[in-house]
Design an enzyme around this catalytic site. Structure first.
Site, PDB file in Angstrom:
ATOM      1  N   CYS A 157       7.241  -4.536   4.142  1.00 34.08           N
ATOM      2  CA  CYS A 157       6.863  -4.742   2.566  1.00 34.08           C
ATOM      3  C   CYS A 157       7.934  -5.522   1.865  1.00 34.08           C
ATOM      4  O   CYS A 157       8.003  -5.811   0.859  1.00 34.08           O
ATOM      5  CB  CYS A 157       6.667  -3.230   2.065  1.00 34.08           C
ATOM      6  SG  CYS A 157       5.210  -2.522   2.463  1.00 34.08           S
ATOM      7  N   HIS A 177       7.952  -4.519  -5.749  1.00 41.53           N
ATOM      8  CA  HIS A 177       6.873  -4.225  -4.827  1.00 41.53           C
ATOM      9  C   HIS A 177       5.849  -3.454  -5.193  1.00 41.53           C
ATOM     10  O   HIS A 177       6.151  -2.261  -5.976  1.00 41.53           O
ATOM     11  CB  HIS A 177       7.503  -3.953  -3.567  1.00 41.53           C
ATOM     12  CG  HIS A 177       6.656  -3.494  -2.522  1.00 41.53           C
ATOM     13  ND1 HIS A 177       5.526  -4.064  -2.077  1.00 41.53           N
ATOM     14  CD2 HIS A 177       6.568  -2.263  -1.758  1.00 41.53           C
ATOM     15  CE1 HIS A 177       4.814  -3.484  -1.154  1.00 41.53           C
ATOM     16  NE2 HIS A 177       5.365  -2.371  -0.896  1.00 41.53           N
ATOM     17  N   ASN A 181      -1.360  -1.569  -2.404  1.00 40.57           N
ATOM     18  CA  ASN A 181      -0.242  -2.179  -1.918  1.00 40.57           C
ATOM     19  C   ASN A 181      -0.562  -3.101  -0.897  1.00 40.57           C
ATOM     20  O   ASN A 181      -1.311  -2.819  -0.031  1.00 40.57           O
ATOM     21  CB  ASN A 181       0.284  -1.086  -1.321  1.00 40.57           C
ATOM     22  CG  ASN A 181       1.668  -1.526  -0.520  1.00 40.57           C
ATOM     23  OD1 ASN A 181       2.257  -2.553  -0.462  1.00 40.57           O
ATOM     24  ND2 ASN A 181       2.334  -0.336  -0.084  1.00 40.57           N
TER      25      ASN A 181
HETATM   26  N1  COA Z   1      -7.037  12.089  -1.607  1.00 38.75           N
HETATM   27  C1  COA Z   1      -6.690  13.474  -1.865  1.00 38.75           C
HETATM   28  N2  COA Z   1      -5.859  14.233  -1.322  1.00 38.75           N
HETATM   29  C2  COA Z   1      -4.749  13.285  -0.561  1.00 38.75           C
HETATM   30  C3  COA Z   1      -4.973  12.151  -0.288  1.00 38.75           C
HETATM   31  C4  COA Z   1      -5.959  11.506  -0.655  1.00 38.75           C
HETATM   32  N3  COA Z   1      -6.247  10.195  -0.451  1.00 38.75           N
HETATM   33  N4  COA Z   1      -3.902  11.853   0.505  1.00 38.75           N
HETATM   34  C5  COA Z   1      -3.176  12.973   0.628  1.00 38.75           C
HETATM   35  N5  COA Z   1      -3.997  13.946  -0.114  1.00 38.75           N
HETATM   36  C6  COA Z   1      -3.367  15.507  -0.057  1.00 38.75           C
HETATM   37  C7  COA Z   1      -2.662  15.891   1.076  1.00 38.75           C
HETATM   38  O1  COA Z   1      -3.153  16.281   2.214  1.00 38.75           O
HETATM   39  C8  COA Z   1      -1.722  16.904   0.472  1.00 38.75           C
HETATM   40  O2  COA Z   1      -2.436  18.111   0.414  1.00 38.75           O
HETATM   41  P1  COA Z   1      -1.844  19.356   0.697  1.00 38.75           P
HETATM   42  O3  COA Z   1      -0.935  19.747  -0.545  1.00 38.75           O
HETATM   43  O4  COA Z   1      -2.917  20.501   0.687  1.00 38.75           O
HETATM   44  O5  COA Z   1      -1.016  19.514   1.904  1.00 38.75           O
HETATM   45  C9  COA Z   1      -1.519  16.594  -1.049  1.00 38.75           C
HETATM   46  O6  COA Z   1      -2.482  15.291  -1.192  1.00 38.75           O
HETATM   47  C10 COA Z   1      -0.027  15.977  -1.486  1.00 38.75           C
HETATM   48  O7  COA Z   1       0.387  15.143  -0.405  1.00 38.75           O
HETATM   49  P2  COA Z   1       1.604  14.160  -0.478  1.00 38.75           P
HETATM   50  O8  COA Z   1       1.718  13.202   0.445  1.00 38.75           O
HETATM   51  O9  COA Z   1       2.645  15.296  -0.688  1.00 38.75           O
HETATM   52  O10 COA Z   1       1.171  13.266  -1.874  1.00 38.75           O
HETATM   53  P3  COA Z   1       2.323  12.422  -2.817  1.00 38.75           P
HETATM   54  O11 COA Z   1       2.631  12.840  -4.157  1.00 38.75           O
HETATM   55  O12 COA Z   1       3.763  12.278  -1.963  1.00 38.75           O
HETATM   56  O13 COA Z   1       1.511  11.201  -2.664  1.00 38.75           O
HETATM   57  C11 COA Z   1       1.767   8.744  -1.678  1.00 38.75           C
HETATM   58  C12 COA Z   1       1.469  10.430  -1.317  1.00 38.75           C
HETATM   59  C13 COA Z   1       1.568   8.202  -0.221  1.00 38.75           C
HETATM   60  C14 COA Z   1       0.925   8.259  -2.562  1.00 38.75           C
HETATM   61  C15 COA Z   1       3.320   8.973  -1.927  1.00 38.75           C
HETATM   62  O14 COA Z   1       3.877  10.001  -1.219  1.00 38.75           O
HETATM   63  C16 COA Z   1       3.890   7.407  -1.891  1.00 38.75           C
HETATM   64  O15 COA Z   1       3.257   6.419  -2.595  1.00 38.75           O
HETATM   65  N6  COA Z   1       4.906   7.462  -1.037  1.00 38.75           N
HETATM   66  C17 COA Z   1       5.603   6.172  -0.851  1.00 38.75           C
HETATM   67  C18 COA Z   1       4.822   4.934  -0.375  1.00 38.75           C
HETATM   68  C19 COA Z   1       5.825   3.699  -0.246  1.00 38.75           C
HETATM   69  O16 COA Z   1       6.655   3.395  -1.109  1.00 38.75           O
HETATM   70  N7  COA Z   1       5.969   2.957   0.922  1.00 38.75           N
HETATM   71  C20 COA Z   1       6.806   2.220   1.192  1.00 38.75           C
HETATM   72  C21 COA Z   1       6.325   0.827   1.143  1.00 38.75           C
HETATM   73  S1  COA Z   1       4.899   0.466   2.068  1.00 38.75           S
END
Ligand code: COA
Length: 327
Positions: free
Chosen positions: A114, A254, A284
């Site tokens: 990214c 980004h 993204n």
């Molecule tokens: N729909 C519904 N629930 C979902 C889901 C979806 N698409 N994806 C994950 N979940 C659930 C998980 O299973 C978890 O459930 P649990 O609490 O029962 O275990 C819950 O949602 C929380 O998951 P979590 O991963 O902690 O959520 P989050 O708030 O961290 O959001 C992202 C997830 C990926 C959106 C976020 O972490 C993110 O944007 N990360 C950074 C990405 C990034 O910057 N990457 C670098 C560039 S690529």
């Protein structure tokens, strides 16, 4: 007057097929509400049929060349930043060179996930400042949809396909790229990776069965590091250039997560009207996200001559990078 590189044209292209959060509700156990709240994404664009990364590059590049008013034969170097090229060999940059008819250009790909576009910007800038090349075409392009596990709700809802391009030319004066800043921490390589298909895990029935040809991400761990790292990165970049955040006309981040973008803007004290956001429409798009967003704000007239524009990215590697531009 110092020799600098100046962006003289921008362009972008996204495929026509729209995949909404509601479409995804039918594929995996997710909801529009969850995706919108956690990421800010509402829909993304997806390629169809035989459309590949070099096809998206071609359209974005044509737009950028037209904006810069230069012919393909004038380009000295093509850099394509991508982690989802048409094939491992030859480079997507070489395939783009053929499609564009840019006969006089050198061509190579660069992969910093990214952060790729900003790594490419730094390479192009240094080639120009060093006098090796005068006109560089830099394209960030991804077809993420072909590398997503459509059974994994934690990743497949996040990404989209697209391409953005800039033309960089040598120019004397105070306008142009002021500085670029590149960083990496390979110790956290497994936060975001695509483990299959390379020399470590070549394609086999095992890599297919274990779904190793798809993007894997430790989302929550990555989120925390990204917020912390980007806040420091943008402050340091401005400090090194003796530019105050109040002087910034536009932040082009980004586009991974709206919550990360808002945290960075807040740290800078910038209103969201001075932040480029398009992840609601495109998700993204990895290394394509910054050049697509930049092209949009330029074409909307939100970036004017002499404005300070700050670009920043964070991604797999881990890698992170920034650039400050005087437009
Ligand atoms: N729909 C519904 N629930 C979902 C889901 C979806 N698409 N994806 C994950 N979940 C659930 C998980 O299973 C978890 O459930 P649990 O609490 O029962 O275990 C819950 O949602 C929380 O998951 P979590 O991963 O902690 O959520 P989050 O708030 O961290 O959001 C992202 C997830 C990926 C959106 C976020 O972490 C993110 O944007 N990360 C950074 C990405 C990034 O910057 N990457 C670098 C560039 S690529």
């Amino acid at each position: 007057m110092p020799l600098r590189s100046k962006i003289t044209g921008t362009g972008s292209y996204v495929p026509g097929t729209v995949l909404t959060n509601f479409d995804l509700e039918k594929k995996v156990d997710t909801s529009d509400e969850w995706i919108t709240e956690r990421t800010g994404i509402k829909e993304r664009r997806i390629v169809k049929g035989t459309e590949a990364t070099s096809d998206l590059c071609l359209e974005a590049a044509k737009n950028a060349l037209q904006a810069a008013d230069i012919k393909p034969s004038e380009i000295d170097l093509i850099i394509v930043t991508t982690m989802s090229g048409d094939m491992p060999m030859p480079s997507t940059a070489s395939l783009l060179q053929k499609k564009l008819g840019a006969k006089n250009a050198a061509a190579f790909d660069l992969n910093a996930a990214c952060s790729g576009f900003l790594y490419g910007l730094s390479v192009a800038d240094n080639f120009i400042k060093g006098g090796t090349f005068k006109k560089v075409l830099l394209v960030g392009a991804e077809v993420m949809s072909r590398f997503l596990d459509w059974k994994d709700r934690s990743t497949c809802v996040l990404f989209g396909d697209g391409a953005g391009a800039v033309v960089l030319e040598a120019a004397k004066g105070k306008r142009g790229i002021l500085s670029t800043h590149l960083y990496s921490d390979g110790s956290q390589w497994d936060f975001i990776c695509l483990p299959g298909g390379g020399s470590l895990n070549p394609p086999s029935s095992k890599t297919i069965k274990e779904r190793m040809h798809f993007v894997k991400m430790k989302g929550n761990e990555t989120f925390k590091v990204a917020v912390r790292t980007l806040e420091k990165l943008v402050i340091d970049t401005l400090k090194q250039n003796r530019v105050k955040s109040s002087e910034l006309a536009m932040l082009v981040p980004h586009q991974a997560n709206l919550r990360i973008i808002k945290a960075t803007a807040e740290r800078l004290g910038l209103p969201m009207s001075r932040v480029a956001v398009n992840l609601d429409r495109y998700g993204n798009t990895s290394s394509a996200s910054i050049p697509i967003a930049l092209d949009e704000v330029v074409r909307e007239g939100r970036v004017k001559k002499d404005d300070y524009v700050l670009l920043e990215a964070f991604g797999a590697g881990l890698t992170w990078a920034s650039a400050l531009i005087r437009w």
